[in-house]
Design an enzyme around this catalytic site. Sequence first.
Site, PDB file in Angstrom:
ATOM      1  CG  HIS A  60     -22.241  62.131-103.158  1.00 49.62           C
ATOM      2  ND1 HIS A  60     -22.015  61.696-104.447  1.00 49.62           N
ATOM      3  CD2 HIS A  60     -23.547  62.475-103.096  1.00 49.62           C
ATOM      4  CE1 HIS A  60     -23.144  61.786-105.144  1.00 49.62           C
ATOM      5  NE2 HIS A  60     -24.092  62.251-104.348  1.00 49.62           N
TER       6      HIS A  60
ATOM      7  CB  SER B 200     -24.847  60.443-109.575  1.00 46.80           C
ATOM      8  OG  SER B 200     -24.476  60.606-108.220  1.00 46.80           O
ATOM      9  NE  ARG B 201     -30.087  62.945-113.296  1.00 42.10           N
ATOM     10  CZ  ARG B 201     -30.754  63.450-112.250  1.00 42.10           C
ATOM     11  NH1 ARG B 201     -30.173  64.354-111.487  1.00 42.10           N
ATOM     12  NH2 ARG B 201     -31.976  63.045-111.964  1.00 42.10           N
TER      13      ARG B 201
ATOM     14  CG  MET C 137     -30.940  60.675-104.387  1.00 39.82           C
ATOM     15  SD  MET C 137     -32.419  60.734-105.416  1.00 39.82           S
ATOM     16  CE  MET C 137     -31.736  61.293-106.971  1.00 39.82           C
TER      17      MET C 137
ATOM     18  N   GLY D  23     -25.406  69.760-100.457  1.00 40.07           N
ATOM     19  CA  GLY D  23     -24.496  70.425-101.382  1.00 40.07           C
ATOM     20  C   GLY D  23     -25.145  71.642-102.004  1.00 40.07           C
ATOM     21  CE  LYS D  24     -23.619  77.474 -99.469  1.00 38.29           C
ATOM     22  NZ  LYS D  24     -22.858  78.730 -99.329  1.00 38.29           N
ATOM     23  CE  LYS D  25     -24.435  68.904-109.707  1.00 32.64           C
ATOM     24  NZ  LYS D  25     -25.208  67.696-109.500  1.00 32.64           N
TER      25      LYS D  25
ATOM     26  CG  LEU E 154     -21.931  57.716-102.422  1.00 32.78           C
ATOM     27  CD1 LEU E 154     -21.460  57.303-101.031  1.00 32.78           C
ATOM     28  CD2 LEU E 154     -22.979  58.801-102.337  1.00 32.78           C
ATOM     29  CG  HIS E 155     -19.773  62.463-107.306  1.00 31.10           C
ATOM     30  ND1 HIS E 155     -19.726  63.597-106.545  1.00 31.10           N
ATOM     31  CD2 HIS E 155     -21.013  62.469-107.878  1.00 31.10           C
ATOM     32  CE1 HIS E 155     -20.842  64.278-106.672  1.00 31.10           C
ATOM     33  NE2 HIS E 155     -21.666  63.601-107.470  1.00 31.10           N
TER      34      HIS E 155
END
Lengths: 276, 276
Positions: free
Chosen positions: B44, B217-218, B37, B178-180, B40-41
């Site tokens: 990602h 991202s939050r 979404m 991502g497994k997050k 990006l960090h």
Amino acid sequence: MAAVAGEPEVIRDKAAMRAWARRRRAEGKTVALVPTMGFLHDGHLSLVSAAAAAASATSPVAVVVSIYVNPSQFAPTEDLATYPSDLAGDLRKLAATGAVAAVFCPPDLYVRAGAGGSGGAVSCLEEAGCGDGHETWIRVERLEKGLCGSRRPVFFRGVATVVAKLFNIVEPDIAVFGKKDYQQWRVICRMVRDLDFAIDIIGSEIVREADGLAMSSRNVHLSHEEREKIVEQESLVALERIDRPAAICVAAWFGKVRLIDNMEIQTHHPDGGAGI
Amino acid sequence: MAAVAGEPEVIRDKAAMRAWARRRRAEGKTVALVPTMGFLHDGHLSLVSAAAAAASATSPVAVVVSIYVNPSQFAPTEDLATYPSDLAGDLRKLAATGAVAAVFCPPDLYVRAGAGGSGGAVSCLEEAGCGDGHETWIRVERLEKGLCGSRRPVFFRGVATVVAKLFNIVEPDIAVFGKKDYQQWRVICRMVRDLDFAIDIIGSEIVREADGLAMSSRNVHLSHEEREKIVEQESLVALERIDRPAAICVAAWFGKVRLIDNMEIQTHHPDGGAGI
């Protein structure tokens, strides 16, 4: 009699089916899928003709007919156990068309729960508890509620889901559905649009018996007397006004046999005020 | 600095995206999709690395990153309007990896109802009445109910549906999640199995900030003080007994910022009797 070249390849395995279709596409062919539940009649064969007719000079068509009685679209009270089948006869009829390249007839398409799971022929696949069986369902939420949807709450969920599975296994360029199953055809069109399947959906016209009855695998269950009644009742649909393209859809139970039919109506009223 | 060869192609149109991916496959490449979404960090970017690592000697990988803030997974009360975005920054970061062949950033992926339909940024896409807008939803019925699902009833429906759309548009061989987002990853795996998508799903491990906070991202919305609290609370999960592979999942609201994290646990207890 069909030439040997007309004998379809019979495929039972998902991975083999996908590999077969990918080879056809790599050869430059258009892959056209005709999903059926078997016990084929001339209505089904007209779908095969519609699929074969999608060939162009630059891209020949490889027609795949799937034969699978989908348990997830039958409610527990419905006629899954008595749904007619005749695979050997189906294969003969398809071979005789000379137009079918492959027949996909998998023994089962669903993952069943490991412990406490049910056997092969289980209507609608509802399983109690927290198994590891099939649990993903596609719902076309508004279209599934009208007409047949009110009496058959699991039906369109089951249809949409199994068709998506067939689409992902066969990966066709084209799929052909009969307009006899009018609401089903509309549900599939909407699903394809909403989920961005790269598949052209062809709606094929209804094929009727000599007496006007729409062809159905379930007609075999009708007595001669029941059959005459149906035919008479086909016109018994009350309409107030039709001012845009519409379809009349009927479904009727005769004894234990459920039948459907429909008729599309095109109107051209400049003021939208005239009825029929 | 990325070489010009490393600049990803930016694609906004569904049909162009599909055609691009089909060309790559026709060239013998494996197409790998990384759905995001945006904003990006490094988390990602680790997904991009995982996608690029799927290359083999015989089949190079073409990595596609999608950037789309999916309105259908936000409830009306949630933070769609304030979800952070920075497309220019995202494109710079992706170009700098040198590993991304295309970025798919469509303006909208859903068909909105013609009359009375809503504008672009509408949470969860619920529309009253009988419009012609999007109405097809995929539900992974058991998995979607646990954990986050109880607080976010439309979330996994929206995720599964948009991911199926992206799968049908990009037609990837591989997709990386991502497994997050642990439950999301499990939901997608189940959907792929149940609907027979011909896609390998790679689950990529969590990337953490220097202070241990899972990247999100939050996180940008967190104050310095809030951030320290989260980190402290990560271990506050009560467990009775774990006797098979399990995952600890946590979700927390800090002010108006919702964050999640998780940890997988492998246990090997011959008698199944030991806890941790």
